[in-house]
Scaffold this motif. Structure first.
Motif, mmCIF file in Angstrom:
data_model
loop_
_atom_site.group_PDB
_atom_site.id
_atom_site.type_symbol
_atom_site.label_atom_id
_atom_site.label_comp_id
_atom_site.label_asym_id
_atom_site.label_seq_id
_atom_site.Cartn_x
_atom_site.Cartn_y
_atom_site.Cartn_z
ATOM 1 N N ASP A 49 0.775 -1.074 0.011
ATOM 2 C CA ASP A 49 -0.220 0.157 0.055
ATOM 3 C C ASP A 49 0.992 1.256 -0.114
ATOM 4 O OD1 ASP A 49 0.863 -0.571 2.591
ATOM 5 O OD2 ASP A 49 -0.917 -0.161 3.595
ATOM 6 N N TYR A 361 -5.174 -0.789 -1.155
ATOM 7 C CA TYR A 361 -5.330 -1.262 0.170
ATOM 8 C C TYR A 361 -5.961 -2.839 -0.072
ATOM 9 C CZ TYR A 361 -8.163 -1.253 4.339
ATOM 10 O OH TYR A 361 -8.546 -1.584 5.611
ATOM 11 N N GLU A 364 -3.484 -5.345 -0.343
ATOM 12 C CA GLU A 364 -2.803 -5.786 1.103
ATOM 13 C C GLU A 364 -3.650 -6.336 2.029
ATOM 14 O OE1 GLU A 364 0.815 -5.063 3.899
ATOM 15 O OE2 GLU A 364 0.452 -4.857 1.575
#
Length: 401
Positions: A49, A361, A364
């Motif tokens: 990220d 995001y 991740e």
């Protein structure tokens, strides 16, 4: 030899080709990092990220340039503005090439993004110089150059990084931009749009266009959600392809840009459909294809062929919608095409930056399945916006006074 003036100028195929190449090289600067994210993350010990912030910074810089720099095309002489911005973009690439840490990479990509909006001054200039009956086709051709620049940037970056490391990519790109500036100076006509508005009034008029015209609002929102899909795919795909079961290096990852390029080339036909009054049909088909593409991309977590199919379909859909959007909005206020471009493209790249953040995001925290879920959500949102805004689905718009 002096460049031709606007009064004696005729837009011919060689210059259309040059403008397509120029838009491609200009916008490529903000996409070189995407196939290199895994390499850069390992070089600076970054999480997925945090590495994704490099792409986000470039897109936010581009969005800022669209809002605050592109409107200057309605005030200043275009050739000089285009050449100056091209050189400043080269400066941003040079900063990235010399960057001692990730902070300077972010600064360099931010500046490159800010001045890479020169592509969005070239596109409306091409629309202005083109014959009215060929405007959609010319926009489609120049936009094809821009779209190929976005996609082939990954292939070029991967190949150069394999030969000389990731910094080589930015050294070569900076040199090419300087050469491009010289060629544009010699080839473009001098062109200045007459405007009675000052800079503040130009920015305010962009907001008024959004408030007053549902066509622009709908096309801007649709463009933003479509480009969010594009960024969701391409921000995280390097992490997928560098991991098992693939385990590819930068050069091979970069080759996937060629797959997307096939979709971009096919999307240039959308300009022809818009010229024939079929913009609504073209956009609707693109919406459906965009949503369906994520099913194939999801299956591509373990299988190569559905991933390749999904990439082609997604890029075809995104770029077809984009070309159609621009063809439609260019029917509005010919004397203010730079402001229309600024408003539309600012929304477009805010969508792209949002997609990059969401993608990094999602990967991740949810892996490739999370990325595909994010893409599907944005695709559904796009369809809801399109179906809920009937006024924005007109194929053309009347001139605004």
């Amino acid at each position: 030899m002096n460049p031709p003036s606007q009064t004696e100028f005729v837009l011919r195929p060689p210059l259309i080709l040059l403008m397509a190449v120029a838009t491609g090289l200009s916008v490529a600067g903000i996409y070189y990092a995407q196939p290199l994210l895994d390499t850069i993350a390992r070089a600076f010990d970054l999480s997925a990220d945090r590495a994704g912030l490099i792409v986000t910074a470039a897109q936010l810089g581009y969005a800022a340039g669209l809002m605050f720099i592109v409107p200057l095309g309605d005030m200043f002489e275009r050739r000089g503005l285009i050449v100056t911005m091209t050189l400043l973009s080269a400066g941003g690439l040079l900063i990235t090439a010399l960057a001692p840490d990730v902070i300077w990479i972010v600064i360099g990509t931010l500046l490159t993004g800010l001045f890479s909006v020169v592509a969005q001054i070239l596109v409306p200039l091409a629309a202005t110089l083109a014959e009215p009956q060929k405007r959609g086709r010319v926009v489609g051709l120049v936009m094809s150059g821009l779209l190929l620049g976005i996609l082939l940037a990954r292939t070029a970056a991967g190949a150069l990084a394999s030969l000389g490391g990731w910094r080589t990519v930015y050294w070569v790109a900076a040199i090419l931009m300087v050469i491009l500036a010289l060629v544009l100076w010699r080839s473009l006509p001098r062109y200045q749009q007459k405007s009675d508005l000052n800079y503040g009034q130009l920015l305010t008029s962009i907001c008024r266009l959004f408030v007053s015209h549902p066509v622009l609002r709908t096309r801007a929102l649709v463009g933003a959600c479509s480009f969010a899909n594009f960024s969701i795919l391409w921000t995280s795909i390097a992490f997928l392809l560098a991991s098992p079961p693939y385990g590819y290096n930068e050069g091979v990852i970069g080759l996937f840009g060629l797959v997307g390029a096939a979709g971009a080339l096919a999307a240039s036909r959308a300009g022809h459909l818009a010229d024939k009054g079929k913009a609504t049909l073209s956009t609707s088909i693109g919406m459906v294809l965009l949503l369906l593409s994520w099913a194939a991309i999801y299956a591509g977590a373990d299988l190569l062929w559905p991933l390749l199919l999904g990439i082609v379909v997604l890029d075809l859909a995104v770029q077809g919608i984009h070309v159609t959007n621009q063809s439609v909005i260019y029917h509005m206020m010919p004397e203010a095409r730079n402001r229309l471009t600024a408003g539309y493209m600012t929304s477009y790249f805010i969508g792209g930056a949002t997609g990059s953040l969401a993608s990094a995001y999602a990967y991740e925290h949810g892996g490739w399945a999370g990325v595909c879920a994010a893409g599907a959500v944005f695709s559904v949102l796009n369809l809801l916006i399109w179906l809920g805004s009937p006024a924005g689905r007109y194929n053309t718009v009347t001139q605004i006074h």
